[in-house]
Motif scaffolding. Structure first.
Motif, PDB file in Angstrom:
ATOM      1  N   PHE A  94      16.200  82.378  -7.705  1.00 28.91           N
ATOM      2  CA  PHE A  94      15.601  83.517  -8.419  1.00 28.91           C
ATOM      3  C   PHE A  94      15.903  84.797  -7.656  1.00 28.91           C
ATOM      4  N   PHE A  95      16.556  85.750  -8.313  1.00 28.78           N
ATOM      5  CA  PHE A  95      16.764  87.058  -7.698  1.00 28.78           C
ATOM      6  C   PHE A  95      15.530  87.903  -8.018  1.00 28.78           C
ATOM      7  N   HIS A  96      15.051  88.675  -7.067  1.00 26.84           N
ATOM      8  CA  HIS A  96      13.821  89.470  -7.217  1.00 26.84           C
ATOM      9  C   HIS A  96      12.637  88.572  -7.581  1.00 26.84           C
ATOM     10  N   GLY A  97      12.624  87.324  -7.070  1.00 30.57           N
ATOM     11  CA  GLY A  97      11.527  86.392  -7.378  1.00 30.57           C
ATOM     12  C   GLY A  97      10.239  86.779  -6.671  1.00 30.57           C
ATOM     13  N   LYS A  98       9.121  86.648  -7.369  1.00 30.97           N
ATOM     14  CA  LYS A  98       7.801  86.966  -6.790  1.00 30.97           C
ATOM     15  C   LYS A  98       7.169  85.665  -6.273  1.00 30.97           C
TER      16      LYS A  98
END
Length: 702
Positions: free
Chosen positions: A106-110
């Motif tokens: 996940f890119f920019h995953g929270k």
């Protein structure tokens, strides 16, 4: 025109389909605006937006069973979470299927969100594209992440819909599910024997099947559910045209019957014998005009097939019956050309003919209008200036519209209203493929001129690279010295008259330098009307020998001595346009040539277009090829053409379906003209569903 009064009250069970999109799950006012880019404003529009592709989401035990890179849908156990160690790095989660381990990326995953939906140790079904990155298998941003008990919601073959900015597949599918839940069972408007013969599902099932494809075969236009829905669109359109046609026939026309006296005079003054096709068209038109129903006929003729003579004969029927006729062309140049061609023939019959254009001003205009109102002018030729309120006829019997695709339906109606029940004849020099003719002019009777009059010489067509420009100019210099005349058409640099004018002016400069000042004329859209007319007159009289022009000369210009046509950058023109331009030569006794100059290298499509033109002069063959190469929208230019915009039906590939729809629509109206039987009532529902009642009212208003 008498209207076909068919009440069009929308039944209660259809209202949910016509509500706002905000009534659907997950669609708010902001999202509803994004749907407008797809032409979707109601749940009904949404259900008629069919999938454009699909993704195979068949369950596998492991990503090892799937060729990589590729789509995989597998059950996994969630392992360790590896948040990014620095900015810009992805969030990775290790997972294990039945045979191997891989990573969800996940890119920019929270972190808090991912820990909640993918807790370590839990089992999940994930579906998405798996690829190898540095030897490690990864599934970036899975399309689906579901618990095992929800995984049944993932279809084995998932439809993909067209999107616009601000929309996602997930959101659209959610709205689609809600819209499909509102689809009622409707009665059947298709003849049951036809339904059985084609193996088509009923409408409700067809909608459901089209949105739940089982594989790529269900996305094809020939898939039974899609074919049925395409037929429904074509049938509704043809029913609208057939109703208009029926309404037109009931329309209060007038019996306009001539004694043939004036027509005979014209035939005797001709230096040639009209073709069989011309005589047939003249008879069809005269027969129509003699009936009390109002004529609504299309005259289709290839370049140089002799439509002008047919038009004059029709106008003379009106004059013989004691009335008047009007002929209208889209441009002053073309109206002037028609006037110049018709005038000597009309005068041979002793008929008063005049021209009215926007250039007529003051006392001269007032005198023409007064003569027209008194009935002293028997035939009027004009541009759209004849629409103006103060133009009144003593007794208008026939209105002829040339190059119909440049006029709107409303203008055609307005012209017909100038005379009480005047007959209408529409002419086009653009041969129209049968499918488009059915789609665009299905409410009209059609006459076709498919023979060339004697005296038309074949035009030799050659392809020449722009690198040989000097040779072409030399060839032209010799021809001009022999007394011949030539057109030199400049390319559309872009959709802008000022750019086209610049291109034409530059070319005229070059040719004037080569041939001398008084030899080369120039005409383009930016010139004032009087200068255009003067340039055309100089060329027609032979004062100038070469006419440099933009496509202003495409239609109807007639200079028999012009025997050479040079078209620069021919590869950027459409086939129909090239055919029209070539038709400006070959009108006299001299052998004629058309040089298609192109800039190499030629793309495949451009090459195919130019070869078609080189190999045939038959406009109908060219029109069919044009349709095959470019598609329906471009052949006539949909914005102007009045061609219907179908969501599902495809005019290029479903020719047979259009003809079948026309036949079915006409058969139904013969059996049930008021649409009050069970099938007729269902057909009304179809017209309401596809919003064709607007078209019925528009055409009936004519």
């Amino acid at each position: 025109m008498a209207e076909v009064h068919i009440p069009m009250d929308r039944p209660d069970y259809l209202w949910p389909l016509f509500a706002g999109l905000e009534t659907l799950d997950g669609v708010g006012p902001k999202t509803a605006k994004h749907y407008k880019a797809l032409g979707v404003e109601t749940p009904k529009d949404l259900i008629l937006t069919l999938p454009v592709g699909g993704v195979d989401r068949t369950r596998s035990d492991s990503i090892r069973d799937v060729p990589l890179p590729g789509m995989a849908t597998v059950s996994v156990v969630i392992g360790r979470h590896r948040p990014p160690v620095s900015r810009g790095r992805p969030y990775r989660i290790e997972v294990e299927d039945a045979k191997t381990s891989f990573q969800l990326v996940f890119f920019h995953g929270k972190s808090d969100y991912l820990s909640r939906i993918l807790p370590t140790g839990a089992r999940r079904v994930v579906s998405g594209k798996v690829e190898l990155f540095d030897g490690v298998a990864q599934m970036p941003h899975p399309d689906h992440i579901l618990s095992p008990d929800e995984a049944g919601d993932i279809p084995a073959f998932e439809p993909i819909y067209p999107l616009a900015a601000g929309l996602t597949q997930k959101g659209l599918r959610r709205a689609m599910t809600a819209a499909l839940a509102e689809v009622p069972n409707l009665g059947e408007w298709i003849d049951l024997p036809l339904l059985d013969q084609r193996g088509w599902p009923v409408w409700h099932d067809a909608i459901a099947m089209a949105h739940a494809p089982k594989g790529p075969h269900d996305l094809a236009a020939s898939a039974l559910a899609r074919e049925r829905l395409a037929f429904d669109e074509l049938f509704a359109h043809q029913l609208t045209l057939a109703l208009a046609r029926a309404s037109n026939r009931k329309g209060k026309g007038r019996v306009t019957q001539g004694n043939g006296r004036l027509r005979q005079k014209v035939l005797e003054s001709l230096p040639f014998k009209p073709t069989g096709a011309q005589m047939r068209a003249i008879d069809e038109i005269a027969t129509d005009m003699a009936t009390p129903a109002r004529m609504n006929r299309l005259l289709q003729g290839d370049v140089g097939a002799g439509k002008t003579l047919v038009a004059l004969m029709a106008l003379l029927v009106a004059v013989e019956a004691g009335g008047q006729g009007v002929m209208m062309a889209p441009t002053t140049i073309l109206a002037g050309q028609h006037y110049a061609n018709l005038k000597p023939l009309a005068e041979a019959a002793g008929v008063v003919i005049e021209m009215l254009s926007g250039q007529d001003k003051g006392a001269e205009r007032r005198a023409k209008l007064a003569a027209l109102k008194r009935g002293d002018i028997q035939i009027l030729v004009g541009t759209h200036a004849v629409f103006v309120e103060d133009v009144a006829f003593a007794d208008l019997r026939l209105a002829i519209v040339d190059e119909q695709h440049r006029f709107g339906v409303r203008q055609r109606i307005k012209l017909g209203q100038k005379g009480q029940g005047a007959d209408v004849l529409v002419m086009t020099a653009t041969p129209i493929p049968r499918t488009l003719s059915l789609a665009q002019y299905g409410d009209m009777d059609v006459s076709v001129l498919d023979e060339k009059p004697p005296g038309r010489t074949p035009v030799a067509t050659a392809l020449v690279s722009t690198a040989r420009m000097d040779e072409v100019i030399d060839h032209l210099r010799k021809a001009v010295a022999e007394g011949r005349q030539a057109y030199w058409v400049c390319p559309l640099v872009e959709e802008s008259e000022s750019f086209d004018a610049t291109a034409a002016e530059e070319r005229a400069k070059l040719l004037r330098a080569a041939f001398g000042e008084g030899v080369v004329g120039l005409v383009h859209g930016q010139l004032p009307p009087d200068q255009k007319t003067a340039a055309m007159a100089d060329f027609a009289s032979g004062k100038t020998r070469v006419l440099v022009a933009t496509t202003v000369i495409e239609v109807g210009v007639d200079v028999p001595n012009a025997s050479i046509m040079v078209i620069e950058q021919a590869e950027i023109f459409g086939l129909a346009q090239l055919h029209q331009l070539r038709g400006r030569v070959g009108r006299g006794a001299a052998a004629s040539t058309c040089l298609l100059m192109y800039r190499p290298p030629l793309g495949e499509t451009a090459k195919r277009r130019l070869m078609v033109l080189r190999d045939t002069e038959d406009g109908f063959v060219i029109a069919e090829e044009d349709l095959a190469i470019r598609g329906a929208g471009d052949v006539i230019g949909t914005a102007q053409s009045g061609l219907p915009q179908f969501r599902i039906a495809d005019l290029e590939t479903q020719t047979g379906l259009m003809a079948l729809a026309q036949s079915a629509a006409r058969t139904l109206l013969v059996r049930d003209p008021k649409l009050i039987g069970p099938q007729g009532q269902s057909a009304r529902i179809l017209l309401i569903l596809l919003e064709q009642e607007k078209a019925i009212r528009l055409i009936s208003a004519g």
